[in-house]
Design a protein around this motif. Sequence first.
Motif, mmCIF file in Angstrom:
data_model
loop_
_atom_site.group_PDB
_atom_site.id
_atom_site.type_symbol
_atom_site.label_atom_id
_atom_site.label_comp_id
_atom_site.label_asym_id
_atom_site.label_seq_id
_atom_site.Cartn_x
_atom_site.Cartn_y
_atom_site.Cartn_z
ATOM 1 N N CYS A 1 0.813 -1.211 0.000
ATOM 2 C CA CYS A 1 0.000 0.000 0.000
ATOM 3 C C CYS A 1 0.851 1.268 0.000
ATOM 4 O O CYS A 1 0.437 2.294 -0.567
ATOM 5 C CB CYS A 1 -0.903 0.034 1.235
ATOM 6 N N VAL A 2 2.014 1.210 0.650
ATOM 7 C CA VAL A 2 2.766 2.447 0.904
ATOM 8 C C VAL A 2 4.208 2.408 0.427
ATOM 9 O O VAL A 2 4.925 3.401 0.546
ATOM 10 C CB VAL A 2 2.737 2.788 2.409
ATOM 11 N N SER A 3 4.660 1.295 -0.114
ATOM 12 C CA SER A 3 6.039 1.208 -0.589
ATOM 13 C C SER A 3 6.289 2.255 -1.666
ATOM 14 O O SER A 3 5.551 2.346 -2.647
ATOM 15 C CB SER A 3 6.311 -0.188 -1.145
ATOM 16 N N GLY A 4 7.313 3.079 -1.479
ATOM 17 C CA GLY A 4 7.651 4.116 -2.436
ATOM 18 C C GLY A 4 6.856 5.392 -2.292
ATOM 19 O O GLY A 4 7.090 6.361 -3.027
ATOM 20 N N ALA A 5 5.915 5.425 -1.353
ATOM 21 C CA ALA A 5 5.078 6.614 -1.184
ATOM 22 C C ALA A 5 5.800 7.674 -0.354
ATOM 23 O O ALA A 5 6.689 7.373 0.443
ATOM 24 C CB ALA A 5 3.765 6.239 -0.501
ATOM 25 N N THR A 6 5.396 8.914 -0.539
ATOM 26 C CA THR A 6 5.894 10.028 0.262
ATOM 27 C C THR A 6 4.963 10.214 1.459
ATOM 28 O O THR A 6 3.745 10.356 1.275
ATOM 29 C CB THR A 6 5.916 11.322 -0.568
ATOM 30 N N PRO A 7 5.486 10.174 2.683
ATOM 31 C CA PRO A 7 4.617 10.254 3.864
ATOM 32 C C PRO A 7 3.648 11.429 3.852
ATOM 33 O O PRO A 7 2.477 11.287 4.238
ATOM 34 C CB PRO A 7 5.615 10.366 5.028
ATOM 35 N N SER A 8 4.116 12.590 3.385
ATOM 36 C CA SER A 8 3.286 13.790 3.434
ATOM 37 C C SER A 8 2.062 13.718 2.531
ATOM 38 O O SER A 8 1.154 14.545 2.649
ATOM 39 C CB SER A 8 4.118 15.019 3.066
ATOM 40 N N THR A 9 2.008 12.720 1.631
ATOM 41 C CA THR A 9 0.859 12.590 0.737
ATOM 42 C C THR A 9 -0.244 11.726 1.340
ATOM 43 O O THR A 9 -1.309 11.574 0.732
ATOM 44 C CB THR A 9 1.279 11.980 -0.610
ATOM 45 N N ILE A 10 0.000 11.142 2.527
ATOM 46 C CA ILE A 10 -0.945 10.198 3.116
ATOM 47 C C ILE A 10 -1.520 10.754 4.411
ATOM 48 O O ILE A 10 -0.807 11.322 5.235
ATOM 49 C CB ILE A 10 -0.258 8.848 3.405
ATOM 50 N N GLN A 11 -2.826 10.589 4.572
ATOM 51 C CA GLN A 11 -3.502 10.886 5.828
ATOM 52 C C GLN A 11 -4.212 9.641 6.322
ATOM 53 O O GLN A 11 -4.520 8.730 5.545
ATOM 54 C CB GLN A 11 -4.524 12.017 5.649
ATOM 55 N N VAL A 12 -4.476 9.624 7.630
ATOM 56 C CA VAL A 12 -5.199 8.523 8.259
ATOM 57 C C VAL A 12 -6.478 9.075 8.877
ATOM 58 O O VAL A 12 -6.449 10.060 9.624
ATOM 59 C CB VAL A 12 -4.338 7.861 9.355
ATOM 60 N N ARG A 13 -7.623 8.466 8.532
ATOM 61 C CA ARG A 13 -8.870 8.820 9.206
ATOM 62 C C ARG A 13 -9.191 7.716 10.220
ATOM 63 O O ARG A 13 -9.258 6.537 9.849
ATOM 64 C CB ARG A 13 -10.046 8.960 8.230
ATOM 65 N N TYR A 14 -9.371 8.108 11.463
ATOM 66 C CA TYR A 14 -9.697 7.137 12.500
ATOM 67 C C TYR A 14 -10.930 7.589 13.274
ATOM 68 O O TYR A 14 -11.385 8.717 13.137
ATOM 69 C CB TYR A 14 -8.510 6.910 13.440
#
Length: 251
Positions: A67-80
Motif C-alpha cells: 500500500c505504501v512502498s515508495g510513497a511520500t509520507p506527506s501525501t498520506i492521511q489517516v482517518r480514524y
Amino acid sequence: MSLLGCGGPEMEAADGQELLGSMGEEIVGGTVSASGAVPWVVSLRRTSHFCGGAIYNANTIITAAHCVSGATPSTIQVRYNSLSHGSGGTLVNVSQIIVHPGYSSSTINNDIALLKLSSSMTLGQTQARAVPLPAQGSDPAAGASAITAGWGTTSEGGSISSQLRQVTVPIVARSTAQSQYGTSSITTNMIAAGLTQGGADACQGDSGGPLTVGGTLVGITSWGNGCARANYAGIYTRVGNYVSWIQANAW
C-alpha cells in the motif's frame, strides 16, 4: 485482486493501480460494521480512501507494504474513529513510513509496513482502540473463525463501500492455500482465510486492513486471486512472524 503468473490479469493494489505481485481487497459477502465492533480499523487516504490499516498504538498504524512502498509520507492521511472513510472521526498526517526490509513486490512476501503519525491519536473512543498482537511466532489454527474488515469493494471490480464492512471467514490451512496457488507462492509469512465455495472475502480497497481472531491481529489483508472466488482463499500477512519487528520499530 488478481494473481501474477497465473495467466490472469496483473495484481492490483487497493488504490486500483496495477502493482507487480500485489493485490488489493474489499469486503464481499459481509455486513455493515456496528460501532465499536472493529475499533482498530483506519482508512488510509490520499485524496480519497486507498487502503486500510490497524491501530497499534496512538502513534503507529500497521498496514501492508504494497500500500505504501515508495510513497511520500506527506501525501498520506489517516482517518480514524469513524465508520465512514469519507467523513467523521479525525484526520491525522503521516510523518514516516517503515516498510519491512524483506518486502518483495514480485512475491508479496513480508507485506507489512508501519506508519508514524505526525500527531498522536486519541484512543479509547468507540471506534479508536489499539488492536492486540499475537505471540511472536504464532500461527492461527485452520478452521479458526476470523474477521476481516474494510471499505473495499463489495464485489470483484465493483465500487468501494462508504461504510465500514466486515465478514467472518475461517482460517484455511497453509497446505490448502499452497494447493490453490502453488507451493512457492504461499510462504510461511502468509496465512489464508476464506470459504471453499467462495462468496466471502476481502477485495479491492481492503488491502492493509486487519484480520483478527478473537480480537487479536493475526493477519494483514494482502492479496488473492480475484475476490471471493471458489477454491481461492484470501491471503494475509502472518502477523505472528513480525511481532518483534513491530515492537522494535513502532513509535
